[in-house]
Design an enzyme around this catalytic site. Structure first.
Site, PDB file in Angstrom:
ATOM      1  CB  ILE A 133       1.985 -51.082  51.000  1.00  0.00           C
ATOM      2  CG1 ILE A 133       1.257 -51.374  49.578  1.00  0.00           C
ATOM      3  CG2 ILE A 133       2.012 -52.453  51.689  1.00  0.00           C
ATOM      4  CD1 ILE A 133       1.938 -52.241  48.745  1.00  0.00           C
ATOM      5  CG  ASP A 176      -6.986 -52.967  47.112  1.00  0.00           C
ATOM      6  OD1 ASP A 176      -6.976 -53.950  47.867  1.00  0.00           O
ATOM      7  OD2 ASP A 176      -7.584 -51.927  47.422  1.00  0.00           O
ATOM      8  CE  LYS A 220      -1.636 -37.191  40.886  1.00  0.00           C
ATOM      9  NZ  LYS A 220      -2.010 -36.375  42.312  1.00  0.00           N
TER      10      LYS A 220
HETATM   11  P1  IMP Z   1      -8.428 -51.406  42.762  1.00  0.00           P
HETATM   12  O1  IMP Z   1      -9.108 -51.178  43.936  1.00  0.00           O
HETATM   13  O2  IMP Z   1      -7.940 -52.495  42.376  1.00  0.00           O
HETATM   14  O3  IMP Z   1      -9.127 -50.734  41.820  1.00  0.00           O
HETATM   15  O4  IMP Z   1      -7.068 -50.589  42.884  1.00  0.00           O
HETATM   16  C1  IMP Z   1      -7.197 -49.085  42.699  1.00  0.00           C
HETATM   17  C2  IMP Z   1      -6.182 -48.490  43.038  1.00  0.00           C
HETATM   18  O5  IMP Z   1      -5.867 -48.257  44.508  1.00  0.00           O
HETATM   19  C3  IMP Z   1      -4.505 -49.020  42.828  1.00  0.00           C
HETATM   20  O6  IMP Z   1      -4.133 -48.805  41.562  1.00  0.00           O
HETATM   21  C4  IMP Z   1      -3.765 -48.233  43.729  1.00  0.00           C
HETATM   22  O7  IMP Z   1      -3.398 -46.894  43.236  1.00  0.00           O
HETATM   23  C5  IMP Z   1      -4.738 -47.943  44.886  1.00  0.00           C
HETATM   24  N1  IMP Z   1      -4.201 -48.930  46.198  1.00  0.00           N
HETATM   25  C6  IMP Z   1      -4.648 -50.156  46.237  1.00  0.00           C
HETATM   26  N2  IMP Z   1      -4.338 -50.663  47.371  1.00  0.00           N
HETATM   27  C7  IMP Z   1      -3.166 -49.538  47.740  1.00  0.00           C
HETATM   28  C8  IMP Z   1      -2.348 -49.503  48.762  1.00  0.00           C
HETATM   29  O8  IMP Z   1      -2.003 -50.483  49.732  1.00  0.00           O
HETATM   30  N3  IMP Z   1      -1.692 -48.476  48.964  1.00  0.00           N
HETATM   31  C9  IMP Z   1      -1.793 -47.420  48.233  1.00  0.00           C
HETATM   32  N4  IMP Z   1      -2.690 -47.408  47.020  1.00  0.00           N
HETATM   33  C10 IMP Z   1      -3.271 -48.540  46.837  1.00  0.00           C
END
Ligand code: IMP
Ligand code: MG
Length: 179
Positions: A152, A102, A42
């Site tokens: 964030i 992330d 989302k």
């Molecule tokens: P990944 O760790 O790169 O797979 O990121 C997965 C998902 O985690 C991202 O698309 C976001 O939806 C969520 N995410 C990562 N960092 C944050 C943050 O600082 N705040 C809110 N959601 C986050």
């Protein structure tokens, strides 16, 4: 400012400028093409809606819900496809729109999935990039804003499904997610 936030990262005005710059970059890249824009739900929903409306390129839109967190501030490393696309990506120029990269697991998963399904090209735009947190070697083709190791929320980004409808982005106080 929402009381659970420590500070603002991007105001509404700053977001609008980032969106405009990203749309311009995409319009140049997709000249003469009709990409399929995919929102990774989302988190990317607000950014996605603003971005496709700022683009002059004719795009089709589709949605995919991916979940990696649960009520946590750390990625599980195993992003789950909760809702798949309606459209076929075969031979399409796919524009993947993410809220934030992330650990990189989500982007890696999506890239593999969509290229396995026969996408002709794959371009990713992310509103935020957290390079210091990367676990896998992957990068968005275009990232609007780089941030450090902070959690964030706002403008689509949540903590435990809250704060998504804040029109700006801010750093969540640690006491909120470390209790
Ligand atoms: P990944 O760790 O790169 O797979 O990121 C997965 C998902 O985690 C991202 O698309 C976001 O939806 C969520 N995410 C990562 N960092 C944050 C943050 O600082 N705040 C809110 N959601 C986050
Ligand atoms: Mg996301």
């Amino acid at each position: 400012m929402n009381k659970d936030l420590q500070s603002i990262v991007l105001t509404e005005e700053q977001i609008a400028q980032k969106v405009k710059d990203a749309a311009k970059w995409l319009d140049e890249r997709y000249a003469g093409k009709k990409p399929l824009a995919v929102s990774v739900l989302k988190g990317s929903v607000m950014f996605f809606c603003d971005l496709v409306r700022a683009m002059k390129t004719p795009v089709q839109i589709d949605f995919m819900t991916v979940s990696s967190y649960g009520a946590n501030s750390e990625s599980s490393g195993m992003p789950k496809i909760v809702m798949d696309l309606a459209a076929s990506v075969k031979d399409r120029d796919v524009l993947l729109v993410e809220d934030i990269v992330d650990s990189g697991y989500t982007l890696l998963r999506m890239k593999k999935l969509l290229t396995d399904r026969g996408a002709k090209s794959f371009t990713t735009v992310a509103l935020f990039d957290k390079p210091s947190r990367r676990q896998v070697d992957i990068k968005a083709d275009y990232a609007c804003f780089e941030i450090g190791d902070e959690f964030i929320v706002g403008y689509g980004l949540d903590y435990a499904q809250q704060y998504r409808n804040l029109p700006y982005v801010g750093i969540l106080k640690r006491e909120i997610y470390e209790k």
